[in-house]
Design a protein around this motif. Structure first.
Motif, PDB file in Angstrom:
ATOM      1  N   LEU A   1       0.814  -1.216   0.000  1.00  0.00           N
ATOM      2  CA  LEU A   1       0.000   0.000   0.000  1.00  0.00           C
ATOM      3  C   LEU A   1       0.849   1.268   0.000  1.00  0.00           C
ATOM      4  O   LEU A   1       0.468   2.277  -0.614  1.00  0.00           O
ATOM      5  CB  LEU A   1      -0.955   0.015   1.198  1.00  0.00           C
ATOM      6  N   GLU A   2       2.001   1.238   0.650  1.00  0.00           N
ATOM      7  CA  GLU A   2       2.856   2.431   0.671  1.00  0.00           C
ATOM      8  C   GLU A   2       3.413   2.712  -0.726  1.00  0.00           C
ATOM      9  O   GLU A   2       3.497   3.870  -1.150  1.00  0.00           O
ATOM     10  CB  GLU A   2       3.990   2.262   1.682  1.00  0.00           C
ATOM     11  N   ALA A   3       3.774   1.651  -1.437  1.00  0.00           N
ATOM     12  CA  ALA A   3       4.250   1.818  -2.814  1.00  0.00           C
ATOM     13  C   ALA A   3       3.123   2.349  -3.696  1.00  0.00           C
ATOM     14  O   ALA A   3       3.344   3.217  -4.549  1.00  0.00           O
ATOM     15  CB  ALA A   3       4.772   0.489  -3.358  1.00  0.00           C
ATOM     16  N   PHE A   4       1.914   1.831  -3.472  1.00  0.00           N
ATOM     17  CA  PHE A   4       0.738   2.295  -4.215  1.00  0.00           C
ATOM     18  C   PHE A   4       0.507   3.790  -3.975  1.00  0.00           C
ATOM     19  O   PHE A   4       0.302   4.556  -4.924  1.00  0.00           O
ATOM     20  CB  PHE A   4      -0.477   1.479  -3.773  1.00  0.00           C
TER      21      PHE A   4
ATOM     22  N   THR B   1       0.502   9.230  -5.895  1.00  0.00           N
ATOM     23  CA  THR B   1       0.824  10.627  -5.596  1.00  0.00           C
ATOM     24  C   THR B   1       1.694  11.209  -6.695  1.00  0.00           C
ATOM     25  O   THR B   1       1.497  12.349  -7.138  1.00  0.00           O
ATOM     26  CB  THR B   1       1.534  10.742  -4.237  1.00  0.00           C
ATOM     27  N   ALA B   2       2.665  10.425  -7.178  1.00  0.00           N
ATOM     28  CA  ALA B   2       3.549  10.883  -8.253  1.00  0.00           C
ATOM     29  C   ALA B   2       2.775  11.133  -9.541  1.00  0.00           C
ATOM     30  O   ALA B   2       3.103  12.046 -10.310  1.00  0.00           O
ATOM     31  CB  ALA B   2       4.652   9.856  -8.492  1.00  0.00           C
TER      32      ALA B   2
ATOM     33  N   MET C   1       1.532   2.812 -13.819  1.00  0.00           N
ATOM     34  CA  MET C   1       1.866   2.729 -12.403  1.00  0.00           C
ATOM     35  C   MET C   1       3.147   1.931 -12.191  1.00  0.00           C
ATOM     36  O   MET C   1       4.025   2.323 -11.427  1.00  0.00           O
ATOM     37  CB  MET C   1       0.700   2.089 -11.634  1.00  0.00           C
ATOM     38  N   LYS C   2       3.264   0.810 -12.884  1.00  0.00           N
ATOM     39  CA  LYS C   2       4.455  -0.024 -12.744  1.00  0.00           C
ATOM     40  C   LYS C   2       5.696   0.688 -13.282  1.00  0.00           C
ATOM     41  O   LYS C   2       6.787   0.579 -12.713  1.00  0.00           O
ATOM     42  CB  LYS C   2       4.232  -1.358 -13.458  1.00  0.00           C
ATOM     43  N   ALA C   3       5.525   1.426 -14.392  1.00  0.00           N
ATOM     44  CA  ALA C   3       6.650   2.175 -14.954  1.00  0.00           C
ATOM     45  C   ALA C   3       7.097   3.285 -14.003  1.00  0.00           C
ATOM     46  O   ALA C   3       8.297   3.508 -13.806  1.00  0.00           O
ATOM     47  CB  ALA C   3       6.264   2.760 -16.314  1.00  0.00           C
ATOM     48  N   VAL C   4       6.140   3.972 -13.387  1.00  0.00           N
ATOM     49  CA  VAL C   4       6.472   5.033 -12.420  1.00  0.00           C
ATOM     50  C   VAL C   4       7.143   4.415 -11.197  1.00  0.00           C
ATOM     51  O   VAL C   4       8.122   4.962 -10.668  1.00  0.00           O
ATOM     52  CB  VAL C   4       5.217   5.825 -12.012  1.00  0.00           C
ATOM     53  N   GLU C   5       6.641   3.265 -10.749  1.00  0.00           N
ATOM     54  CA  GLU C   5       7.250   2.599  -9.591  1.00  0.00           C
ATOM     55  C   GLU C   5       8.700   2.243  -9.850  1.00  0.00           C
ATOM     56  O   GLU C   5       9.565   2.437  -8.988  1.00  0.00           O
ATOM     57  CB  GLU C   5       6.443   1.338  -9.241  1.00  0.00           C
TER      58      GLU C   5
END
Length: 216
Positions: free
Chosen positions: A133-136, A141-142, A208-212
């Motif tokens: 959840l913190e990564a989410f 937010t980004a 989302m995965k690319a931003v992560e």
């Protein structure tokens, strides 16, 4: 940035079809129908997609981004996003949301395609971030999404101008696996087919995965 999408004839053929359609339409008509600003001198549309601003040229459909903090630009790099946008420019019209959000099952033909949507988007979202959840939160937010008081963690993002998606997560534990829900503003159901909504979910999760990856 690496995106997860297929680079085969299944996408190339529809891309070429819609590109040809796009090139044969008066750009002023496209602008009036979609609400996208068209600069007649530069021959480009200005589009905001997943929080980033792009310029799309006419008639050759060259896409360029305006640099921002995310540094991830699916409309420029991912074929499924390119097809989604060129279809919208070629065929669709901007519609307004009433403020109501719908589950996938509630959109026309959503019940028929739900099993595919469940595996392609809901389960993928749940198992990617249900125990992170913190990564989410960091990723959303980004992207510029707005936090919501739903589930264990939820955000609302503007997928495209006037079209909103809500991503909701419930954290897994020792007894139950994580789960998710994806809601679409009701104008999605007016403008797009059920299969298009699955593509929109795909595009969101891929970004989302690319931003992560970029943030890690």
């Amino acid at each position: 940035m690496d995106f997860d999408y297929a680079k085969d004839s299944k996408e190339q053929r529809p891309y070429e079809y819609y590109l040809k359609t796009y090139q044969e339409i008066d750009p002023k008509e496209i602008s009036e129908r979609t609400g996208f600003f068209y600069d007649e001198e530069k021959k480009v549309f200005t589009v905001v997609f997943m929080g980033s601003t792009y310029e799309i040229s006419f008639p050759d459909y060259k896409i360029s981004h305006k640099e921002d903090e995310k540094g991830v630009y699916p409309l420029e790099e991912a074929m499924n996003a390119k097809i989604f946008m060129v279809r919208y420019l070629s065929e669709k019209a901007k519609t307004l949301s009433s403020g109501k959000f719908l589950t996938y099952r509630e959109v026309p033909w959503g019940e028929v395609y739900f099993r595919q949507f469940q595996g392609r988007c809901l389960m993928r979202l749940a198992f990617s971030y249900g125990n992170k959840l913190e990564a989410f939160k960091k990723v959303m937010t980004a992207i510029g999404a707005k936090p919501l008081e739903q589930g264990d963690c939820a955000f609302e993002l503007e997928f495209m101008e006037g079209f909103f998606i809500r991503l909701i997560l419930w954290e897994g534990d020792d007894e139950f696996p994580p789960s998710s829900q994806i809601l679409f503003s009701d104008n999605f159901a007016v403008t797009f087919a059920a299969e298009d909504l699955a593509v929109a979910g795909d595009i969101c999760i891929n970004m989302m995965k690319a931003v992560e990856r970029k943030l890690s």
